[in-house]
Scaffold this motif. Structure first.
Motif, PDB file in Angstrom:
ATOM      1  N   CYS A 244      66.129  84.695  19.819  1.00  0.00           N
ATOM      2  CA  CYS A 244      65.522  85.171  18.570  1.00  0.00           C
ATOM      3  C   CYS A 244      66.560  85.908  17.715  1.00  0.00           C
ATOM      4  N   CYS A 249      61.774  90.818  17.390  1.00  0.00           N
ATOM      5  CA  CYS A 249      60.990  89.642  16.997  1.00  0.00           C
ATOM      6  C   CYS A 249      59.658  89.590  17.755  1.00  0.00           C
ATOM      7  N   HIS A 251      57.733  86.976  17.445  1.00  0.00           N
ATOM      8  CA  HIS A 251      57.483  85.539  17.614  1.00  0.00           C
ATOM      9  C   HIS A 251      56.276  85.076  16.798  1.00  0.00           C
ATOM     10  N   CYS A 257      63.280  82.120  15.285  1.00  0.00           N
ATOM     11  CA  CYS A 257      62.603  82.631  16.491  1.00  0.00           C
ATOM     12  C   CYS A 257      62.788  81.656  17.651  1.00  0.00           C
ATOM     13  N   GLY A 258      63.388  82.136  18.733  1.00  0.00           N
ATOM     14  CA  GLY A 258      63.651  81.310  19.904  1.00  0.00           C
ATOM     15  C   GLY A 258      62.374  80.840  20.584  1.00  0.00           C
ATOM     16  N   VAL A 259      61.327  81.654  20.503  1.00  0.00           N
ATOM     17  CA  VAL A 259      60.061  81.291  21.142  1.00  0.00           C
ATOM     18  C   VAL A 259      59.416  80.132  20.387  1.00  0.00           C
TER      19      VAL A 259
END
Ligand SMILES: Nc1nc2c(ncn2[C@@H]2O[C@H](COP(=O)(O)OP(=O)(O)OP(=O)(O)O)[C@@H](O)[C@H]2O)c(=O)[nH]1
Ligand SMILES: [Mg+2]
Ligand SMILES: [Zn+2]
Length: 292
Positions: A244, A249, A251, A257-259
């Motif tokens: 992220c 973050c 999410h 955002c990595g999620v």
């Protein structure tokens, strides 16, 4: 005073087991004044009266406490949800898993009535939750399937069943403890819900070290945590969240955002992300109501 464990609570009385003996006890009046409640699972000090009765004088400190189902000192919760009748509600399952983690109680995910779904569907859900790191089983307690695996999970612990009405908790308890004969109930065809067959929390002893509690089903559950902390309880988010862009973050709608990326790549299940968003907004709404 003697020491025992509350195994049943029925309309103001508590059944306290001490060795082989069970006494019907009242709680001393001072409890009510102090606002202390006695829960099933509590270890208590009691004053025996005659052969079969007693008065609880003190509740010993609890190691854990669950609100739903209301029980103290369990170290394991079997989160029981049926694949169908009632239909699998992954949001409630995910929420119950967060509640267990908040209470410091280890969960086992038990998906019931596997005889009523195609095996691919059962395997998909089991794989999803095992992948997150939860012990997960698909069972059909009515036909004895998977019961031995659950029995092994209960060994040496104090466990409670949690899940919606009609999931098959009492059916599982009966399969685990031959001779128990707990009442089980049909699931209403019309509304697709259970009929609240089990009315009380009750602990049963399986062997010297193993106890299991059957409990009423529930459909409402309140989580006591801050909305910004919810993400910590979605264990499948931990690794993708490293990517992220923002440290804080949530999410939700943040850029980079990595999620959310992981959801798009199907590395995180859509259902899990949907549960997170719904729970987040639910808790956030509570917070806004509290502060306004
Ligand atoms: N086909 C099938 N039906 C099952 C299975 N396990 C339970 N059932 C049925 O599901 C219905 C509900 O079971 P219960 O054990 O009463 O459910 P419960 O979770 O205890 O429900 P509450 O006490 O209301 O919370 C009953 O009609 C059971 O016979 C199973 O493995 N397969
Ligand atoms: Mg029941
Ligand atoms: Zn993020």
């Amino acid at each position: 005073m003697a020491e025992g464990r509350v195994i049943r609570a029925i309309s103001g009385f508590f059944d306290v087991q001490d060795g082989e003996k069970v006494r019907r006890c009242r709680a001393r009046g001072v409890f009510k004044k102090r606002g202390t409640t006695v829960l099933v699972g509590d270890k208590v000090l009691y004053e025996p009266i005659g052969n079969n009765e007693g008065v609880i004088g003190e509740v010993l400190p609890r190691t854990t406490e669950l609100v739903r189902p209301p029980i103290a000192n369990v170290d394991h919760v079997v989160v029981a949800c049926s694949f169908v009748t009632p239909d699998l509600n992954l949001y409630m399952l995910d929420k119950t898993l967060v509640a267990a983690a908040l209470a410091g109680v280890e969960p086992t995910v038990v998906l019931t009535k596997s005889d009523l779904v195609v095996s691919e569907r059962a395997e998909e859900i089991v794989k999803l939750y095992r992948g997150i790191g939860y012990e997960t089983y698909a069972i059909a307690a009515k036909f004895g399937s998977g019961v031995a695996q659950i029995r092994a999970r209960l060994k040496g612990r104090i466990s409670v069943f949690a899940g919606p009405s009609g999931a098959g908790k009492s059916t599982l308890a009966n399969a685990l403890l031959p001779g128990l004969h707990l009442q089980t109930g049909e699931v209403s065809e019309k509304i697709g819900r259970g009929k609240q067959t089990t009315r009380h929390v009750e602990l049963f002893q399986m062997d010297a070290e193993s106890w299991v509690a059957d409990a009423p089903g529930f459909s409402q559950l309140q989580l006591e945590l801050a909305s910004r902390d919810l993400r910590e309880y979605f264990l499948d988010f931990t690794e993708p969240a490293q990517a992220c862009g923002y440290r804080g973050c949530l999410h939700l709608d943040e850029e980079g955002c990595g999620v959310k990326d992981a959801v798009e790549r199907s590395q995180i299940a859509l259902s899990r992300y949907a549960s997170y968003r719904q729970l987040y907004h639910e808790i956030r709404e509570q917070e806004l109501n509290e502060y306004s």
